[in-house]
Design a protein around this motif. Structure first.
Motif, mmCIF file in Angstrom:
data_model
loop_
_atom_site.group_PDB
_atom_site.id
_atom_site.type_symbol
_atom_site.label_atom_id
_atom_site.label_comp_id
_atom_site.label_asym_id
_atom_site.label_seq_id
_atom_site.Cartn_x
_atom_site.Cartn_y
_atom_site.Cartn_z
ATOM 1 N N VAL A 1 89.074 48.488 3.982
ATOM 2 C CA VAL A 1 87.676 48.757 4.307
ATOM 3 C C VAL A 1 87.303 50.060 3.610
ATOM 4 C CG1 VAL A 1 86.034 49.251 6.145
ATOM 5 C CG2 VAL A 1 87.855 47.564 6.520
ATOM 6 N N LEU A 2 86.356 49.990 2.699
ATOM 7 C CA LEU A 2 86.006 51.145 1.870
ATOM 8 C C LEU A 2 85.373 52.245 2.721
ATOM 9 C CD1 LEU A 2 84.591 49.268 -1.260
ATOM 10 C CD2 LEU A 2 86.925 50.051 -0.807
ATOM 11 N N GLY A 3 85.864 53.461 2.530
ATOM 12 C CA GLY A 3 85.351 54.605 3.279
ATOM 13 C C GLY A 3 86.126 54.911 4.544
ATOM 14 N N LEU A 4 87.044 54.018 4.918
ATOM 15 C CA LEU A 4 87.846 54.236 6.130
ATOM 16 C C LEU A 4 89.332 54.217 5.765
ATOM 17 C CD1 LEU A 4 85.909 52.052 8.746
ATOM 18 C CD2 LEU A 4 85.770 54.528 8.392
ATOM 19 N N GLU A 5 89.676 55.013 4.755
ATOM 20 C CA GLU A 5 91.059 55.028 4.261
ATOM 21 C C GLU A 5 91.957 55.990 5.021
ATOM 22 O OE1 GLU A 5 88.385 55.488 2.347
ATOM 23 O OE2 GLU A 5 88.290 53.790 0.961
ATOM 24 N N ARG A 6 91.382 56.821 5.908
ATOM 25 C CA ARG A 6 92.223 57.767 6.645
ATOM 26 C C ARG A 6 91.491 58.223 7.925
ATOM 27 N NH1 ARG A 6 90.365 60.498 2.215
ATOM 28 N NH2 ARG A 6 92.281 60.030 1.080
ATOM 29 N N GLY A 7 92.269 58.720 8.881
ATOM 30 C CA GLY A 7 91.698 59.347 10.061
ATOM 31 C C GLY A 7 91.103 58.431 11.103
ATOM 32 N N VAL A 8 91.328 57.106 11.008
ATOM 33 C CA VAL A 8 90.746 56.159 11.959
ATOM 34 C C VAL A 8 91.719 55.947 13.118
ATOM 35 C CG1 VAL A 8 89.827 53.836 12.297
ATOM 36 C CG2 VAL A 8 89.482 55.018 10.107
ATOM 37 N N SER A 9 91.204 56.005 14.352
ATOM 38 C CA SER A 9 92.049 55.875 15.535
ATOM 39 C C SER A 9 91.853 54.560 16.282
ATOM 40 C CB SER A 9 91.785 57.040 16.492
ATOM 41 O OG SER A 9 90.414 57.070 16.872
ATOM 42 N N ASP B 1 96.837 49.773 15.551
ATOM 43 C CA ASP B 1 95.788 49.090 16.306
ATOM 44 C C ASP B 1 95.437 47.784 15.616
ATOM 45 O OD1 ASP B 1 94.032 48.659 18.366
ATOM 46 O OD2 ASP B 1 92.452 49.949 17.588
ATOM 47 N N VAL B 2 94.957 46.800 16.389
ATOM 48 C CA VAL B 2 94.519 45.520 15.849
ATOM 49 C C VAL B 2 93.434 44.967 16.757
ATOM 50 C CG1 VAL B 2 96.299 44.213 17.097
ATOM 51 C CG2 VAL B 2 95.242 43.237 15.046
ATOM 52 N N SER B 3 92.475 44.255 16.177
ATOM 53 C CA SER B 3 91.408 43.612 16.947
ATOM 54 C C SER B 3 91.032 42.306 16.256
ATOM 55 C CB SER B 3 90.184 44.525 17.055
ATOM 56 O OG SER B 3 89.188 43.935 17.871
ATOM 57 N N VAL B 4 90.742 41.261 17.049
ATOM 58 C CA VAL B 4 90.404 39.961 16.481
ATOM 59 C C VAL B 4 88.955 39.621 16.790
ATOM 60 C CG1 VAL B 4 92.758 39.115 16.579
ATOM 61 C CG2 VAL B 4 91.283 38.752 18.533
ATOM 62 N N GLY B 5 88.240 39.126 15.763
ATOM 63 C CA GLY B 5 86.874 38.654 15.939
ATOM 64 C C GLY B 5 86.858 37.147 16.051
ATOM 65 N N ASP B 6 85.731 36.545 15.688
ATOM 66 C CA ASP B 6 85.627 35.099 15.750
ATOM 67 C C ASP B 6 86.591 34.459 14.761
ATOM 68 O OD1 ASP B 6 84.816 32.499 16.190
ATOM 69 O OD2 ASP B 6 83.110 32.643 14.834
ATOM 70 N N GLN B 7 86.417 34.769 13.471
ATOM 71 C CA GLN B 7 87.314 34.244 12.446
ATOM 72 C C GLN B 7 87.730 35.329 11.459
ATOM 73 O OE1 GLN B 7 84.859 30.571 11.410
ATOM 74 N NE2 GLN B 7 86.897 29.669 11.567
ATOM 75 N N HIS B 8 87.808 36.548 11.945
ATOM 76 C CA HIS B 8 88.351 37.627 11.121
ATOM 77 C C HIS B 8 89.156 38.575 12.000
ATOM 78 C CE1 HIS B 8 85.041 40.025 12.766
ATOM 79 N NE2 HIS B 8 85.529 41.113 12.170
ATOM 80 N N THR B 9 89.968 39.390 11.354
ATOM 81 C CA THR B 9 90.866 40.304 12.054
ATOM 82 C C THR B 9 90.871 41.637 11.340
ATOM 83 O OG1 THR B 9 92.260 38.370 12.491
ATOM 84 C CG2 THR B 9 93.186 40.524 13.031
ATOM 85 N N CYS B 10 90.981 42.725 12.093
ATOM 86 C CA CYS B 10 91.065 44.070 11.508
ATOM 87 C C CYS B 10 92.220 44.837 12.152
ATOM 88 C CB CYS B 10 89.764 44.838 11.713
ATOM 89 S SG CYS B 10 88.342 44.162 10.810
ATOM 90 N N ALA B 11 92.826 45.732 11.378
ATOM 91 C CA ALA B 11 93.935 46.533 11.886
ATOM 92 C C ALA B 11 93.911 47.912 11.254
ATOM 93 C CB ALA B 11 95.269 45.837 11.599
ATOM 94 N N ILE B 12 94.626 48.842 11.890
ATOM 95 C CA ILE B 12 94.785 50.204 11.363
ATOM 96 C C ILE B 12 96.245 50.400 10.965
ATOM 97 C CG2 ILE B 12 94.626 52.667 11.853
ATOM 98 C CD1 ILE B 12 92.491 52.013 13.927
ATOM 99 N N GLN B 13 96.454 50.825 9.731
ATOM 100 C CA GLN B 13 97.792 51.134 9.239
ATOM 101 C C GLN B 13 97.782 52.542 8.662
ATOM 102 O OE1 GLN B 13 99.208 49.114 5.682
ATOM 103 N NE2 GLN B 13 101.246 48.877 6.600
ATOM 104 N N ASN B 14 98.547 53.433 9.287
ATOM 105 C CA ASN B 14 98.609 54.822 8.839
ATOM 106 C C ASN B 14 97.217 55.454 8.722
ATOM 107 O OD1 ASN B 14 101.459 54.661 8.622
ATOM 108 N ND2 ASN B 14 101.250 53.734 6.588
ATOM 109 N N GLY B 15 96.349 55.152 9.706
ATOM 110 C CA GLY B 15 95.015 55.736 9.757
ATOM 111 C C GLY B 15 93.969 55.061 8.903
ATOM 112 N N ALA B 16 94.349 54.023 8.123
ATOM 113 C CA ALA B 16 93.405 53.305 7.261
ATOM 114 C C ALA B 16 93.113 51.924 7.834
ATOM 115 C CB ALA B 16 93.959 53.174 5.851
ATOM 116 N N VAL B 17 91.869 51.449 7.696
ATOM 117 C CA VAL B 17 91.467 50.149 8.225
ATOM 118 C C VAL B 17 91.521 49.091 7.137
ATOM 119 C CG1 VAL B 17 89.648 48.826 9.383
ATOM 120 C CG2 VAL B 17 89.948 51.246 9.906
ATOM 121 N N SER B 18 92.065 47.936 7.475
ATOM 122 C CA SER B 18 92.008 46.770 6.596
ATOM 123 C C SER B 18 91.608 45.561 7.428
ATOM 124 C CB SER B 18 93.353 46.535 5.908
ATOM 125 O OG SER B 18 94.381 46.350 6.862
#
Length: 643
Positions: free
Chosen positions: A171-179, A129-146
Motif C-alpha cells: 500500500v503506497l504511503g504506508l511503508e512504515r510506522g503502521v500499527s 496484524d491482519v484484517s479480512v474484507g469482503d473479498q480482499h485482505t490486508c496485513a502489516i509486516q514490519n510496520g508496512a501494509v500490504s
C-alpha cells in the motif's frame, strides 16, 4: 480490538470492565495492536458471518460454519481474523488463510478455494496484524501494509483500480510506522502514528476525507490526524477512539454512526451521549458496539437494538463485559471469564451450543399442564379450551415473555362445557356442541359469549377468527352485523381457511365482491386439507405449498415424509408437527441437525404463536418458549464451553 499486556505488580486486575481478583499480584496495563493478553496469555474474540473464534494462550477454539479449521492450525497463534467467506491467522511462521478464493483473497498466488489453511506468499515472518474484507485482505509486516484480492474499488491501495491480486502488494504511503489495519466490504483503513488513513470504495463517505470519491491511495481522515488509539471497520462505515471519545464516519442507513441521524458522513462524527469512556469497539454491517465500563453499548440496526441511531446498553450486558465480537446476526462477548453468545441465526452453530437453534427450552405453562384440548391467540390475547371450557388471558405489555410462563386466564362466560374449537385471531368465537357462540368485536358483549341466531347446530369449522364459519357444507361470513352465505360456496365445502376453501376436492379462492370463487390452477382435484394460513394443502396425500409469498421461504423444498398435523413459520425457522413430533427446518429448506426440536418426539398436535411466545399442545398440556426477536435477543443467552 486492543491488546493489553499485563505486568504483575499487585492484587486486582481490571480488563475492560472484567475484574479478576488475585491474592498475590497487582497489574498495570500497556496498549499495543489487537486482541487482548491476560497474565501473558493472549485472549481474543472475533466473529464473522456465521463463524466465531476465541484465541487463548496461542490455541484457537472456533464454532460455526468452518470450525474444523482449528484442528488443522495447532498452537502458536497470535491473531485471528474472521470474515464472511475467508479467514486468516498469524502463527509462529507467518500468515495463513483459508476459505473462498475467487479473487485471490487468500494470497497464495491462486484463485482456488482452500479448506486447509495456506501460507500467504511473502508473509512468513514479521506479521503483526491482519484484517479480512469482503473479498480482499490486508496485513502489516514490519510496520508496512500490504493487501491482496479484489481491487475493484481500489481497496488494495497500490494506485490502481480493477486488477485483482492473488499475492500481496504494498500500500503506497504506508511503508512504515503502521500499527493497525482494518478492512471493510470494499475499503481499507490503517492507523499510523495516531493518524487514520483510508482508501478504496467511498460511496458512503467511508474514507472520511470529506468527499464521496473512491481512492486508490490512502487518504487522511479529516479530524483524525492524531491521538487515535483504536480503529474498527464495518461493512461501509468505520469508528475510531480518540482521546477516549468515539468518532464514526461512512454509511449510516441504519444509524450505525450513532449521531441520531440516518445520513452518511464523509467526515468523522463524534458519537452522541455515549457515556464515555468507551473501549473494545467492534462493528458489523449495520451496527456498532463498544465496552463502557463493563457494559455493552450498541447503536444501529441489529438483533440487540432495533434501528437505534444513538447508543443503548444491551439488555443483560450491563456489567462484567470484556471483549465484544459481532457477526452478521449473532454476537459473542467475554463476560466474567465466560464466552456468551446470542443472535437471530444459529443455522451453522454460530452460538456454539451444538443445537443450531436460537429458541429457549419449551416449558409447561403453569395452570395449563393438563386437560387442554385446543388454544388460539391473536398475539396479544390467548384463549384455551381446558375441561371443555374457555379461559382467556391478555399479555402484560410491561413484562417480557417469562422463562416459566404463567397463564392468568379468566373463564369466558356463556360458553359452558362441550367446546371443541376456538378462534380469537379476528372475532372471538367458539364451537360448543355444534353451535356458534361469539363475544367481543361484532357481538353483543365483550366478555360474555352469546349464541349466534341461526347457527344453533351443524357448525364444524371456524376461519378468520370466526369471521367465516363452515356449517352443513356451506360457508357463511360475517358482514353488516350478520352471517350470510358466500356466493358459490353454498354447499359441497369440506374445509375453509382464510380466503380458501375445498369444494368437491378442488382448492378454491374467494372471489372479489359479487364474483364466484376461482379454482386454483393445478389444484382442481385431490385436495383434502388446508392449513391455517391457506398457503399449504394436502393434495393426493402429499404436503404441497403454494403462493408467491412462499418463494423466499421455499417451503415446497422441505423433506416432509407425511402430511403434517400443523406448522408455523417463525423468522428463519419452519416448525412442523408430524406424527406427534415437533420438527424444525431452516428457511432455505435444509433440515436442521437433530431434526426433532428440543427432544419433543411425541404427543404434539398443534403449534401457534401466542402472547406467551410459541406454544404447542402436547399430551393435553400447553408448552411455550421464547421467540427470537429483531429488537432483543439478550434472552436465552448461551454459554460456550471454551475452557
Amino acid at each position: 480490538m486492543k491488546i493489553l499486556t499485563l505486568k504483575k505488580t499487585g492484587c486486582v486486575l481490571s480488563l475492560l470492565g472484567l475484574v479478576v481478583v488475585s491474592i498475590s499480584c497487582r497489574t498495570t496495563t500497556s496498549s499495543r495492536g489487537h486482541g487482548k493478553l491476560l497474565e501473558t496469555r493472549e485472549v481474543q474474540l472475533d466473529a464473522g458471518r456465521d463463524f466465531t473464534c476465541l484465541l487463548r494462550s496461542g490455541a484457537l477454539k472456533c464454532w460455526g460454519s468452518e470450525a474444523w479449521a482449528e484442528e488443522q492450525l495447532g498452537a502458536g497463534i497470535t491473531k485471528v481474523a474472521v470474515g464472511e467467506f475467508h479467514h486468516c491467522v498469524i502463527q509462529e511462521f507467518g500468515l495463513k488463510c483459508w476459505g473462498r478464493n475467487d479473487l485471490g483473497e487468500l494470497g497464495d498466488g491462486t484463485q482456488t478455494g482452500r479448506t486447509e489453511p495456506k501460507f500467504v506468499l511473502g508473509l512468513q515472518e514479521g506479521v503483526s496484524d491482519v484484517s479480512v474484507g469482503d473479498q480482499h485482505t490486508c496485513a502489516i509486516q514490519n510496520g508496512a501494509v500490504s493487501c491482496w484480492g479484489s481491487n475493484e474499488k481500489g481497496q488494495l491501495g497500490d494506485g490502481t483500480f480493477g486488477s485483482h491480486r492473488p499475492t500481496p502488494v504494498a500500500v503506497l504511503g504506508l511503508e512504515r510506522g503502521v500499527s493497525q489495519v482494518v478492512a471493510g466490504e470494499e475499503h481499507s483503513c490503517a492507523l499510523k502514528q495516531g493518524a487514520v488513513y483510508c482508501w478504496g470504495q467511498n460511496s458512503e463517505g467511508q474514507l472520511g476525507d470529506g468527499t464521496f470519491d473512491s481512492r486508490t491511495l490512502p487518504r487522511l481522515v479529516v479530524g483524525l490526524e492524531s491521538d487515535v488509539t483504536e480503529l474498527v471497520a464495518g461493512g461501509w462505515h468505520n469508528c475510531a477512539i480518540k482521546n477516549s471519545k468515539v468518532y464514526c464516519w461512512g454509511g449510516n442507513s441504519y444509524g450505525q454512526l450513532g449521531d441520531r441521524t440516518y445520513r452518511p458522513s464523509a467526515q468523522a462524527r463524534e458519537l452522541i451521549e455515549a457515556g464515555f469512556p468507551l473501549r473494545a469497539l467492534d462493528a458489523s454491517l449495520t451496527h456498532t458496539c463498544a465496552n463502557r465500563s463493563g457494559a455493552m453499548v450498541c447503536w444501529g440496526l441489529s438483533h440487540m437494538s432495533l434501528d437505534r441511531n444513538d447508543p443503548q446498553i444491551v439488555d443483560k450486558m450491563e456489567s462484567g463485559v470484556g471483549m465484544i465480537a459481532l457477526g452478521w446476526e449473532h454476537a459473542c462477548v467475554l463476560k466474567d471469564m465466560e464466552v456468551i453468545c446470542w443472535g437471530l441465526k444459529n443455522h451453522q452453530n454460530e452460538l456454539g451450543d451444538q443445537t443450531r437453534s436460537v429458541f429457549t427450552v419449551p416449558t409447561l405453562v403453569r395452570d395449563l399442564k393438563s386437560n387442554v384440548t385446543n388454544f388460539s391467540s391473536d398475539g396479544a390475547e390467548t384463549c384455551v379450551i381446558q375441561f371443555q371450557r374457555v379461559k382467556c388471558s391478555k399479555r402484560n405489555k410491561s413484562r417480557r415473555e417469562p422463562a416459566n410462563p404463567t397463564f392468568r386466564g379468566a373463564r369466558v362466560e356463556g360458553l359452558g362445557a362441550g367446546v371443541s374449537e376456538i378462534s380469537v385471531t379476528n372475532r372471538k368465537c367458539a364451537i360448543a356442541e355444534g353451535a356458534l357462540k361469539c363475544w367481543g368485536r361484532g357481538a353483543p358483549s365483550e366478555d360474555i359469549a352469546s349464541l349466534v341466531p341461526g347457527f344453533e347446530s351443524g357448525v364444524t369449522r371456524l376461519s378468520d377468527g370466526g369471521w367465516c364459519v363452515l356449517r352443513d357444507g356451506g360457508v357463511y361470513c360475517f358482514r353488516d352485523g350478520e352471517y350470510t352465505v358466500e356466493k358459490g360456496w353454498e354447499s359441497g365445502v369440506t374445509d375453509i381457511v382464510g380466503g380458501y376453501a375445498i369444494k368437491n376436492g378442488a382448492l378454491q379462492v374467494r372471489g372479489k365482491t359479487g364474483q364466484l370463487p376461482q379454482t386454483v390452477k393445478g389444484f382442481e382435484s385431490g385436495v383434502s386439507k388446508i392449513y391455517k394460513d391457506g398457503r399449504c394443502v394436502v393434495k393426493d396425500g402429499v404436503f404441497v405449498c403454494i403462493g408467491e409469498d412462499l418463494e423466499s421461504v421455499r417451503i415446497s423444498e422441505l423433506r416432509v415424509e407425511h402430511p403434517p398435523d400443523d406448522y408455523l413459520l417463525s423468522n428463519n425457522y419452519f416448525f412442523v408437527v408430524t406424527e406427534g413430533k415437533l420438527m424444525i427446518y431452516s428457511r432455505d429448506g435444509e433440515i436442521l441437525r437433530g431434526e426433532i426440536f428440543q427432544g419433543i418426539d411425541s404427543g404434539v398436535t398443534k403449534i401457534e404463536r401466542t402472547s406467551m411466545g410459541i406454544c404447542i399442545l402436547q399430551d393435553d398440556g400447553l408448552k411455550c418458549w421464547e421467540t427470537p426477536k429483531s429488537n432483543s435477543r439478550s434472552q436465552g443467552l448461551i454459554k460456550v464451553k471454551v475452557w
